[in-house]
Write an enzyme that holds these catalytic residues in place. Sequence first.
Site, PDB file in Angstrom:
ATOM      1  NE  ARG A 102      -3.887   0.542   1.911  1.00 10.65           N
ATOM      2  CZ  ARG A 102      -5.107   0.585   2.429  1.00 10.65           C
ATOM      3  NH1 ARG A 102      -5.343   1.306   3.510  1.00 10.65           N
ATOM      4  NH2 ARG A 102      -6.108  -0.068   1.872  1.00 10.65           N
ATOM      5  CG  HIS A 129      -8.520  -0.019  -2.882  1.00 10.24           C
ATOM      6  ND1 HIS A 129      -7.686  -1.068  -2.555  1.00 10.24           N
ATOM      7  CD2 HIS A 129      -9.197   0.282  -1.726  1.00 10.24           C
ATOM      8  CE1 HIS A 129      -7.852  -1.381  -1.270  1.00 10.24           C
ATOM      9  NE2 HIS A 129      -8.760  -0.579  -0.753  1.00 10.24           N
ATOM     10  CD  GLN A 132     -12.960  -2.324  -0.796  1.00 13.89           C
ATOM     11  OE1 GLN A 132     -12.164  -2.232   0.134  1.00 13.89           O
ATOM     12  NE2 GLN A 132     -14.141  -2.896  -0.657  1.00 13.89           N
ATOM     13  CG  ASP A 222     -13.672   6.080  -1.352  1.00 15.84           C
ATOM     14  OD1 ASP A 222     -13.667   5.752  -0.150  1.00 15.84           O
ATOM     15  OD2 ASP A 222     -12.617   6.218  -2.023  1.00 15.84           O
ATOM     16  CB  CYS A 262     -14.139   0.654  -0.059  1.00 16.61           C
ATOM     17  SG  CYS A 262     -13.587   2.361   0.093  1.00 16.61           S
ATOM     18  NE  ARG A 290     -10.086  -5.543   0.702  1.00 13.28           N
ATOM     19  CZ  ARG A 290      -9.376  -4.485   1.131  1.00 13.28           C
ATOM     20  NH1 ARG A 290      -9.997  -3.437   1.633  1.00 13.28           N
ATOM     21  NH2 ARG A 290      -8.057  -4.451   1.006  1.00 13.28           N
TER      22      ARG A 290
HETATM   23  N1  NVA Z   1     -10.069   6.594  -1.480  1.00 12.97           N
HETATM   24  C1  NVA Z   1      -9.718   6.137  -0.158  1.00 12.97           C
HETATM   25  C2  NVA Z   1      -9.956   4.670  -0.017  1.00 12.97           C
HETATM   26  C3  NVA Z   1      -9.718   4.136   1.361  1.00 12.97           C
HETATM   27  C4  NVA Z   1      -9.860   2.648   1.454  1.00 12.97           C
HETATM   28  C5  NVA Z   1      -8.268   6.495   0.124  1.00 12.97           C
HETATM   29  O1  NVA Z   1      -7.429   6.350  -0.765  1.00 12.97           O
HETATM   30  O2  NVA Z   1      -7.972   6.938   1.240  1.00 12.97           O
HETATM   31  N1   CP Z   2     -11.218  -0.387   2.377  1.00 13.21           N
HETATM   32  C1   CP Z   2      -9.960  -0.415   2.820  1.00 13.21           C
HETATM   33  O1   CP Z   2      -9.004  -0.613   2.070  1.00 13.21           O
HETATM   34  O2   CP Z   2      -9.831  -0.242   4.180  1.00 13.21           O
HETATM   35  P1   CP Z   2      -8.488   0.002   5.006  1.00 13.21           P
HETATM   36  O3   CP Z   2      -7.946   1.340   4.593  1.00 13.21           O
HETATM   37  O4   CP Z   2      -8.889  -0.058   6.429  1.00 13.21           O
HETATM   38  O5   CP Z   2      -7.499  -1.095   4.649  1.00 13.21           O
END
Ligand code: NVA
Ligand code: CP
Length: 313
Positions: A102, A129, A132, A222, A262, A290
């Site tokens: 990540r 993502h 997800q 989101d 998500c 997930r």
């Molecule tokens: N768009 C959000 C998704 C979190 C799972 C982010 O990147 O923070």
């Molecule tokens: N939806 C998702 O990726 O959650 P986290 O940021 O908690 O991993």
Amino acid sequence: MRHFLTLKDFTRDELQEMIDLAIRIKAQTKAGEYVPYLKNQTLAMIFEKSSTRTRVSFETGIYQLGGTGLFLSSRDIQLGRGEPMKDTARVISRMVDMVMIRTFEQSKLEEFARYSRVPVINGLTDSYHPVQLMTDYLTMLEFGKENPVVAYVGDGNNMAHSWLYLAAIMGFELRVATPEGYECDPEVVAEAKKLAERYGRTLILGHDPKEAVKEADVVTTDTWVSMGQEEEKEQRVKDFAGFMVDKDLMALAKDDAIFLHCLPAYRGYEVSEAVFEEHAEEIFTEAENRLHAQKGIMVWLDQHRFDDAEIEN
Ligand code: NVA
Ligand code: CP
């Protein structure tokens, strides 16, 4: 070897194979049968951003498949002190069997993959993502949404981009409504439209949440403020006025429409408390999925670790 960096690196059949594996492994897990598909394998999980679901689901998933997960926060490893990504990749991938990352820029993930000896999985970047979205696809199928019309209301961000690829490749109708100035990346849109043509579906992009949601089978959104955008919060909250998924907006969707998120969710911003709680069963099934969807992806990548075929998509 195949990496899981974006959905557009896969054909519809390949994504379906991963989903089929996920469905099979979920059923086995639910029956208390833990098949060691990845016995003695180690998954390294590198996090440059926070996480609840991604961390817990990957760590539990690899354990349930007979392997071990290594949680590596960039605050604790030398990457956070400036060791280059390509060196980190060359070290870690000589010791483990698979890596999940990540991070911020998609190019950092791609650089890691270029230097890695083992499959690399995108656990979220600024651009995409994909794990997800595999989860969301599995969840839609479980709720009987086989050929759905999906409405995505909100930011043209990593989630929106992955929805575009998922819809284009799996061939369902996606309507995206973003505020002016928060549209999806035009390059991603162009790629997705090309894929949608090949797979025979249209993607509809606009600025009107009501138009998008009308008669939809699935409504999703989101956060308005993704990780790394915290300083823009005040401006974004102003610019996203009218984009909250509330009861009035949901009422335009089909009567049996589901709502996906998500998570984490910010009530009173992208979704109202009432809509969130009314659809909690779908949202938390999605969160649980997930675990199952990613097991399908990991097992598929393991089965293809000696493939060198680059797909034409
Ligand atoms: N768009 C959000 C998704 C979190 C799972 C982010 O990147 O923070
Ligand atoms: N939806 C998702 O990726 O959650 P986290 O940021 O908690 O991993």
